[in-house]
Design a protein around this motif. Sequence first.
Motif, short mmCIF file in Angstrom:
data_model
loop_
_atom_site.label_atom_id
_atom_site.label_comp_id
_atom_site.label_asym_id
_atom_site.label_seq_id
_atom_site.Cartn_x
_atom_site.Cartn_y
_atom_site.Cartn_z
N ASP A 1 13.36 0.73 0.91
CA ASP A 1 11.95 0.72 1.27
C ASP A 1 11.17 1.61 0.31
N ALA A 2 9.88 1.36 0.22
CA ALA A 2 9.05 2.01 -0.79
C ALA A 2 8.72 3.45 -0.47
N GLY B 1 -3.46 0.36 -6.48
CA GLY B 1 -2.64 1.54 -6.72
C GLY B 1 -1.16 1.27 -6.72
N THR B 2 -0.70 0.50 -5.76
CA THR B 2 0.73 0.21 -5.66
C THR B 2 1.20 -0.57 -6.87
N ARG B 3 0.48 -1.59 -7.25
CA ARG B 3 0.88 -2.41 -8.41
C ARG B 3 0.86 -1.58 -9.69
N GLU B 4 -0.11 -0.72 -9.84
CA GLU B 4 -0.20 0.11 -11.05
C GLU B 4 1.00 1.05 -11.16
N VAL B 5 1.40 1.64 -10.04
CA VAL B 5 2.57 2.52 -10.05
C VAL B 5 3.80 1.73 -10.45
N ALA B 6 4.00 0.57 -9.83
CA ALA B 6 5.18 -0.24 -10.13
C ALA B 6 5.19 -0.69 -11.58
N ASP C 1 0.83 -1.21 0.00
CA ASP C 1 0.00 0.00 0.00
C ASP C 1 0.87 1.26 0.00
N ALA C 2 1.78 1.31 -0.95
CA ALA C 2 2.76 2.40 -1.01
C ALA C 2 2.56 3.27 -2.25
N GLU C 3 1.33 3.36 -2.75
CA GLU C 3 1.11 4.08 -4.00
C GLU C 3 1.46 5.57 -3.91
N LEU C 4 1.45 6.14 -2.70
CA LEU C 4 1.73 7.58 -2.57
C LEU C 4 3.23 7.89 -2.60
N ALA D 1 6.46 5.87 -6.47
CA ALA D 1 6.98 6.49 -7.70
C ALA D 1 8.24 7.30 -7.40
N ALA D 2 8.23 8.07 -6.32
CA ALA D 2 9.41 8.86 -5.97
C ALA D 2 10.57 7.96 -5.57
N ALA D 3 10.28 6.89 -4.85
CA ALA D 3 11.34 5.96 -4.46
C ALA D 3 12.01 5.36 -5.70
N LEU D 4 11.20 4.92 -6.66
CA LEU D 4 11.74 4.33 -7.88
C LEU D 4 12.48 5.37 -8.72
N ALA D 5 11.98 6.59 -8.76
CA ALA D 5 12.69 7.64 -9.50
C ALA D 5 14.08 7.88 -8.92
#
Length: 335
Positions: free
Chosen positions: A91-92, A46-51, A14-17, A20-24
């Motif tokens: 971490d996410a 939401g989390t899966r869609e972002v990933a 549940d890290a959708e918020l 994206a910044a973590a991966l960037a």
Amino acid sequence: MTAPEISVLLPAFDAELTLAAALASVQRQTETRWECLVVDDGSGEGTREVALAVARSDVRVRVLSRPHGGIVSALQAGLAECRAPLVARMDADDLMSRRRLELQRTALEQAPELTAVGCHVRLFPRRHLRARRIDYERWLGSIRTPDDVQREAFVECPIAHPTLVIRKRALDEFGYRDAAWPEDYDLLLRLLHAGHRIGVVPRRLLHWRDGPSRLSRTSDRYAISAFVQCKAEFLARGFLARGERYLLWGFGDTGKALAEALAQRGKQPAAIIELHPRRLGQLIRGVRVVAPGALPALPRLPLVVSVAGLTPRSEIRMALARMGYRELSDYVCAA
């Protein structure tokens, strides 16, 4: 894609918020030979869609979706898919500085005797940080060498786990355990107990998010009492393994909790060293309380210094050095 040099192991729930910044921040690394395995631990859509959106645009990002099983099973599942000789934890909700992977990979290349390296952190957001967290950040910043890691291992966890970069062969051997205490501290103490050396890149290379939703705030596994049990387990198996008796310096809240946890493992203090004038000469649970000056006359048993605070521990270390005590051989600090 060429074979990766580093696998970034990133569990997400549940890290959708923040994901994206973590991966960037991973994508901005100066070291580009990485893969990032996002382990979606049964999150909402939401989390899966972002990933998946990031993975579609960057072949180095892979997504592993699984039913929710918790942090340990997510880490183990992700580890099984990591292909590089080094594994970097992330971490996410955290952010890497641009040179994190480069500098930590270089540190391991230049020191083949090291099994893993951490780095320093900057906690954020700053405005709501509690004093204890700021003290922990400052204490982590004082740890700069493998010897520091060993000396401080029973004070707190001396490596913030999202900063860890570890040789995969070692992580495959030790893995993550579903114990009654933090899985990251458990891993570090098992590595040290087995004789592995863990270093530190003494630079702030990870921005470590602090907030009320962190597992360290919401799970009993990360409560102070769980940390105490973890310390007691490894002290009993290691430093105190030779006998049932030891000397305890400090019987405030910290020392009392540790003594109780050690008693559950058959370890009892032969004497308690204290500065509190009302306790001197008294019996606590049948154990005599003596002043530090009486220490040389006591039996040369393993000594556990269980005193909170960097300054008091520094003063005790200096006093013990004057008495000829050697840290890690004759005594350990365990706050």
